[in-house]
Design a protein around this motif. Sequence first.
Motif, mmCIF file in Angstrom:
data_model
loop_
_atom_site.group_PDB
_atom_site.id
_atom_site.type_symbol
_atom_site.label_atom_id
_atom_site.label_comp_id
_atom_site.label_asym_id
_atom_site.label_seq_id
_atom_site.Cartn_x
_atom_site.Cartn_y
_atom_site.Cartn_z
ATOM 1 N N GLY A 125 0.807 -1.216 0.000
ATOM 2 C CA GLY A 125 0.000 0.000 0.000
ATOM 3 C C GLY A 125 0.840 1.267 0.000
ATOM 4 N N GLU A 126 2.062 1.203 -0.591
ATOM 5 C CA GLU A 126 2.953 2.368 -0.588
ATOM 6 C C GLU A 126 2.510 3.451 -1.571
ATOM 7 O OE1 GLU A 126 5.333 -1.400 0.264
ATOM 8 O OE2 GLU A 126 3.909 -0.727 -1.270
ATOM 9 N N GLY A 127 1.682 3.102 -2.545
ATOM 10 C CA GLY A 127 1.280 4.087 -3.541
ATOM 11 C C GLY A 127 0.290 3.499 -4.518
ATOM 12 N N VAL A 128 0.095 4.203 -5.646
ATOM 13 C CA VAL A 128 -0.817 3.731 -6.680
ATOM 14 C C VAL A 128 -0.148 3.873 -8.045
ATOM 15 C CG1 VAL A 128 -2.897 4.322 -5.385
ATOM 16 C CG2 VAL A 128 -1.911 5.996 -6.969
ATOM 17 N N VAL A 129 -0.597 3.065 -9.002
ATOM 18 C CA VAL A 129 -0.135 3.136 -10.386
ATOM 19 C C VAL A 129 -1.282 3.678 -11.231
ATOM 20 C CG1 VAL A 129 0.700 1.838 -12.374
ATOM 21 C CG2 VAL A 129 1.472 1.227 -10.084
ATOM 22 N N LEU A 130 -1.004 4.726 -12.025
ATOM 23 C CA LEU A 130 -2.016 5.350 -12.862
ATOM 24 C C LEU A 130 -1.523 5.445 -14.303
ATOM 25 C CD1 LEU A 130 -3.031 8.367 -10.577
ATOM 26 C CD2 LEU A 130 -4.122 6.116 -10.700
ATOM 27 N N ALA A 131 -2.460 5.550 -15.232
ATOM 28 C CA ALA A 131 -2.096 5.791 -16.628
ATOM 29 C C ALA A 131 -1.391 7.136 -16.724
ATOM 30 C CB ALA A 131 -3.340 5.777 -17.507
ATOM 31 N N PRO A 145 3.796 4.020 -20.181
ATOM 32 C CA PRO A 145 2.331 4.128 -20.230
ATOM 33 C C PRO A 145 1.687 4.266 -18.862
ATOM 34 C CG PRO A 145 3.031 1.873 -20.659
ATOM 35 C CD PRO A 145 4.270 2.714 -20.641
ATOM 36 N N ARG A 146 2.394 3.853 -17.802
ATOM 37 C CA ARG A 146 1.849 3.950 -16.452
ATOM 38 C C ARG A 146 2.925 4.514 -15.520
ATOM 39 N NH1 ARG A 146 -2.969 1.682 -16.703
ATOM 40 N NH2 ARG A 146 -3.348 1.755 -14.472
ATOM 41 N N GLU A 147 2.478 5.289 -14.526
ATOM 42 C CA GLU A 147 3.400 5.942 -13.597
ATOM 43 C C GLU A 147 2.943 5.725 -12.163
ATOM 44 O OE1 GLU A 147 3.220 9.967 -14.951
ATOM 45 O OE2 GLU A 147 4.764 9.661 -16.490
ATOM 46 N N GLY A 148 3.896 5.750 -11.251
ATOM 47 C CA GLY A 148 3.601 5.538 -9.848
ATOM 48 C C GLY A 148 3.542 6.836 -9.064
ATOM 49 N N TYR A 149 2.722 6.832 -8.019
ATOM 50 C CA TYR A 149 2.599 7.969 -7.101
ATOM 51 C C TYR A 149 2.626 7.397 -5.689
ATOM 52 C CZ TYR A 149 1.115 10.304 -11.339
ATOM 53 O OH TYR A 149 1.080 10.802 -12.619
ATOM 54 N N LEU A 150 3.424 7.971 -4.817
ATOM 55 C CA LEU A 150 3.664 7.397 -3.499
ATOM 56 C C LEU A 150 3.017 8.189 -2.379
ATOM 57 C CD1 LEU A 150 7.467 6.499 -3.679
ATOM 58 C CD2 LEU A 150 5.521 5.055 -4.254
ATOM 59 N N TYR A 151 2.591 7.462 -1.341
ATOM 60 C CA TYR A 151 2.286 8.080 -0.061
ATOM 61 C C TYR A 151 3.625 8.373 0.634
ATOM 62 C CZ TYR A 151 -2.559 6.304 -0.314
ATOM 63 O OH TYR A 151 -3.857 6.035 -0.673
ATOM 64 N N PHE A 152 3.572 9.168 1.676
ATOM 65 C CA PHE A 152 4.801 9.412 2.437
ATOM 66 C C PHE A 152 5.304 8.107 3.058
ATOM 67 C CE2 PHE A 152 7.087 10.573 6.359
ATOM 68 C CZ PHE A 152 8.110 11.317 5.791
ATOM 69 N N LYS A 153 4.366 7.252 3.498
ATOM 70 C CA LYS A 153 4.808 5.981 4.083
ATOM 71 C C LYS A 153 5.521 5.120 3.047
ATOM 72 C CE LYS A 153 0.877 2.840 3.396
ATOM 73 N NZ LYS A 153 -0.047 1.894 4.066
ATOM 74 N N GLY A 154 5.147 5.283 1.763
ATOM 75 C CA GLY A 154 5.849 4.570 0.707
ATOM 76 C C GLY A 154 7.258 5.087 0.524
ATOM 77 N N ILE A 155 7.426 6.399 0.607
ATOM 78 C CA ILE A 155 8.767 6.991 0.518
ATOM 79 C C ILE A 155 9.640 6.465 1.644
ATOM 80 C CG2 ILE A 155 10.056 9.160 0.710
ATOM 81 C CD1 ILE A 155 7.746 10.541 -0.714
ATOM 82 N N VAL A 156 9.074 6.405 2.845
ATOM 83 C CA VAL A 156 9.821 5.890 4.001
ATOM 84 C C VAL A 156 10.197 4.432 3.774
ATOM 85 C CG1 VAL A 156 9.700 5.362 6.466
ATOM 86 C CG2 VAL A 156 8.757 7.513 5.602
ATOM 87 N N GLN A 157 9.251 3.659 3.234
ATOM 88 C CA GLN A 157 9.487 2.229 3.018
ATOM 89 C C GLN A 157 10.631 1.992 2.036
ATOM 90 O OE1 GLN A 157 8.043 -0.365 4.542
ATOM 91 N NE2 GLN A 157 9.182 -1.878 3.330
#
Length: 331
Positions: free
Chosen positions: A82-88, A96-108
Motif C-alpha cells: 500500500g505504498e502508492g498507486v499506479v495510474l495511466a 504508459p503507467r506511472e507511480g505515485y507514493l504516499y509518504f509511508k511509501g517513501i519511508v518504506q
Amino acid sequence: SRASKLAEPRLRRPSLATWADLAAKSSGRSMEYSPAGSRFMSLVRLWGSPESVAETMASPMLEVLRSFNPSAKSSREAYPGGEGVVLASGGSASQPREGYLYFKGIVQFHGGEPEVLRDEVDALLKLGVLKRGLVLGCMHCGRVAFIAIDRLSQNNRCLRCDGSNPLTAASWNRDGIEPAWFYDLHPIVRDFLHENGEVPVLLSHHLRLNSRTYTDAPEMELFKEGKRVAEADLIALSDRRLLVAEAKSSNHLRPKTGKGTRLGAARKKVRLATALHADEVVLATTHEAWEDASIEAVKTAVGELTPTWTAPQVRIITALGTDHVRDEHLS
C-alpha cells in the motif's frame, strides 16, 4: 597614452563541455550534448548543481526516485504494502503507467527514519523535484489522476474530459476517510531514471570522491560532417587526467551478437578518446564485473587506433552505487 599601456588580456575559463567541442573542432569535428546530456542539465537546474544531483543519486533516496517508475501495471503488484498507486501516464509510449507514493511509501523504499526523511522530502519539494497532491477520480469519464496541490480547488477539471468535479468524498473514494497526500516525481527526472541516466551520475560521484581536483561534462556526442560518429556517457578531468567513460547498467558494450559488434562499439569510444587526447578510457557498470569480451574489444581498439606512446589507459570500474566499488587500471 593608449600606446604606452600594458596589455590586459581577458581570461576565459570554458566548461569541460565547451573545451571538448573546441578540441573536436581542431580536427574538423564537433561535440554537443546528447538528449540524455540535455536532460541531465535540466536536473542540474532543478537541484542547483551537478554535485547536488550526484549526492541525491548516490544516497538511499535513489531507490525512492526509482520507485516512481514501477515495472508492474497494477497498484497491487507495484506496491503490495500500500505504498502508492499506479495510474495511466496520459500518453507516454515509453512509460504508459506511472507511480505515485504516499509518504509511508517513501519511508518504506528509503529505509530511513520518518523524522529525518521528512526534511529531505521537504527539500525536494522546495526544489520542484517532488510535488504533493491528491489522486482524484472523475465523475464523468471515470479517469483517476494526480492533481498537484497548486492546482487543487473546490471544483477540479478532469485532465482527460475537462469535466468539473467537486472536491467531495466521491472523488477520492475512500469510504468517507479524509484523503492522504500523494507525491509525484518531476517528469524530467522520471524520464532520466527510465533511461538509466543515474548510472553516469553514480560514476561522476565516485570519481569526484576519489579526486583532488575534478570537473566533468554529461553525455556528449561527436559529430563529423553532421553525422554522429561516437558518444561518451561522461567526460571528466580528474587530477589533470582526461577521462572518456562508458557507464552502463549492463556488463557489456553491446547485446551479445558477436565480436564484431562489440569491437565496433569499442572503436567508437577509442576514436572519441583520441579526438580529445584523453588519458583514459573508462568502462563503468553497476554489475559486479564486466564481461571479458567487452574488455578485450576495448583493448584491441586501443591497440589498433592509437600509437603505443599516446594510447589511453583502460580503466575498469564495477559495482557502482554500492559500498564496494572496484576501480582498477589495466596494464
